[in-house]
Scaffold this motif. Structure first.
Motif, short mmCIF file in Angstrom:
data_model
loop_
_atom_site.label_atom_id
_atom_site.label_comp_id
_atom_site.label_asym_id
_atom_site.label_seq_id
_atom_site.Cartn_x
_atom_site.Cartn_y
_atom_site.Cartn_z
N ILE A 152 1.12 -1.05 -0.33
CA ILE A 152 -0.40 0.66 0.17
C ILE A 152 1.08 1.37 0.03
O ILE A 152 0.49 1.96 -0.93
N VAL A 184 -11.21 0.27 -6.16
CA VAL A 184 -10.78 0.65 -4.99
C VAL A 184 -12.27 1.48 -4.72
O VAL A 184 -12.45 2.59 -5.76
N VAL A 211 -11.17 2.19 3.46
CA VAL A 211 -10.48 2.22 2.01
C VAL A 211 -10.66 1.03 1.78
O VAL A 211 -10.06 0.04 2.66
N SER A 232 -11.09 -2.96 -1.03
CA SER A 232 -10.65 -2.86 -2.80
C SER A 232 -11.43 -4.37 -2.27
O SER A 232 -12.02 -5.10 -1.89
N SER A 291 -3.74 -4.75 -6.69
CA SER A 291 -4.67 -4.18 -5.10
C SER A 291 -4.54 -3.42 -4.32
O SER A 291 -4.73 -2.27 -3.86
N TRP A 292 -3.68 -4.23 -3.52
CA TRP A 292 -3.03 -3.14 -2.45
C TRP A 292 -2.44 -2.21 -3.04
O TRP A 292 -2.02 -0.72 -2.55
N THR A 351 -4.41 0.34 -3.91
CA THR A 351 -5.58 1.54 -2.58
C THR A 351 -4.51 2.36 -2.09
O THR A 351 -4.91 2.99 -1.53
N SER A 357 -5.05 5.20 -4.40
CA SER A 357 -6.23 6.01 -4.23
C SER A 357 -6.29 6.34 -2.29
O SER A 357 -6.45 8.07 -2.38
N GLN A 394 -9.38 -2.58 3.16
CA GLN A 394 -7.59 -2.18 3.79
C GLN A 394 -6.63 -1.35 4.71
O GLN A 394 -6.34 -2.09 5.05
#
Length: 319
Positions: free
Chosen positions: A55, A138, A236, A238, A245-246, A249, A252, A295
């Protein structure tokens, strides 16, 4: 040519777990930067899957993309298969497609861990945050309902009981605390006492203070007071739960944090319910997320700015 050193400088101003700054930058050619995870700085106890590490890679990537636009370059990230590294190709454009609001917020953004003043955030600004454009897959969820906040306080309390009664968790945490100016200047990373509003002390005194006063009960009371002083909570989430995805995230979240900063809104993480697997399931149910994954969990509000966390020099991070 883009100013690579300056771009990396802005990237390093991103947040990271325990301020580990677990990233390495490689200048592959005159128009490409590779961001790599530095797994030697992994938090094996609190972040065993390196989820929060990736992240933070996403946060650094978002800063770099925004800073590149400020220089007049379009940044095109291309994640490398499997290892969490990202190649960022920089292409000059004839216009500056920059969101100046976000760029100006990069040096101002911080995780403000103090109590907030309790002032409500206008509904219009909360709506802007919840609808701000994010990466694919996200989503941001604003939580203001008192009943949900009470239940989240309970999850944070349970998280502290699980984490802070684990000697390995406490040992890892203490290893990243910088108790005085000498340690801050030496390491340029970690959790400085100054950034948490505490005075500088010798390490022996600081470790004794942690041993005597930092425990699940005191931390839960502090977290509860901090949450109650906040205006809203922000989750937040996902669709998927993998490295890509991390990173999405992280991009975002950083975008949200920068926009919130531009509005004068502070944020701080209360990630215990996202870090402890059995609590993550309960948070997922509480927020009616279905199969989506929480997340990050943060509190939002208004407060005075604290001293910033230290950052390592760019030269140390380019390899």
């Amino acid at each position: 040519m883009p100013d690579m050193q300056q771009l990396i400088h802005y990237a390093t101003m991103a947040p990271s777990g325990h301020n580990t700054q677990a990233w390495i930058f490689r200048i592959k050619q005159e128009d490409m930067i590779r961001i790599c995870p530095d797994l030697t700085r992994s938090l094996h106890v609190v972040d065993p899957q390196d989820r929060e590490l990736y992240i933070s890679i996403g946060c650094a990537l978002e800063n770099l993309v925004i800073a590149a636009a400020h220089q007049g370059y379009e940044a095109s990230p291309a994640p490398l298969s499997g290892n969490g590294s990202v190649d960022v190709l920089l292409k000059p454009v004839s216009y500056k497609a920059i969101n100046k609001v976000l760029f100006d917020a990069i040096p101002e953004r911080q995780s403000t861990r103090s109590r907030y003043d309790g002032s409500p955030i206008p509904k219009a600004e909360l709506q802007k945050l919840s609808s701000f454009p994010l990466e694919e897959g996200v989503r941001a969820i604003i939580v203001t309902e008192p009943e949900k906040i009470e239940r989240i306080i309970g999850l944070v309390r349970d998280g502290n009981n699980i984490q802070m009664n684990n000697p390995a968790f406490m040992q890892e945490l203490i290893s990243w605390i910088r108790f005085n100016r000498k340690e801050v200047d030496m390491y340029r990373d970690g959790l400085s006492f100054e950034a948490t509003g505490s005075p500088h002390v010798p390490r022996t005194v600081g470790k004794l203070f942690v041993k005597l006063f930092l425990n699940a009960r005191t931390q839960s009371k502090k977290d509860e007071n901090n949450i109650r002083s906040s205006s809203a909570l922000l989750a937040v989430v996902s669709e998927n739960n993998d490295i890509d995805s991390w990173i999405r995230t992280g991009r975002s979240f950083e975008r949200l944090a920068l926009y919130a900063t531009s509005l004068g809104i502070k944020n701080a993480h209360i990630n215990q319910p996202c870090e402890v697997p059995e609590l993550k399931d309960r948070l997922q149910e509480l927020l009616s997320l279905g199969s989506r994954h929480p997340q990050l969990l943060l509190r939002l509000g208004y407060a005075k700015k604290l001293p910033g966390s230290p950052r390592r020099d760019v030269d140390e991070l380019v390899r």
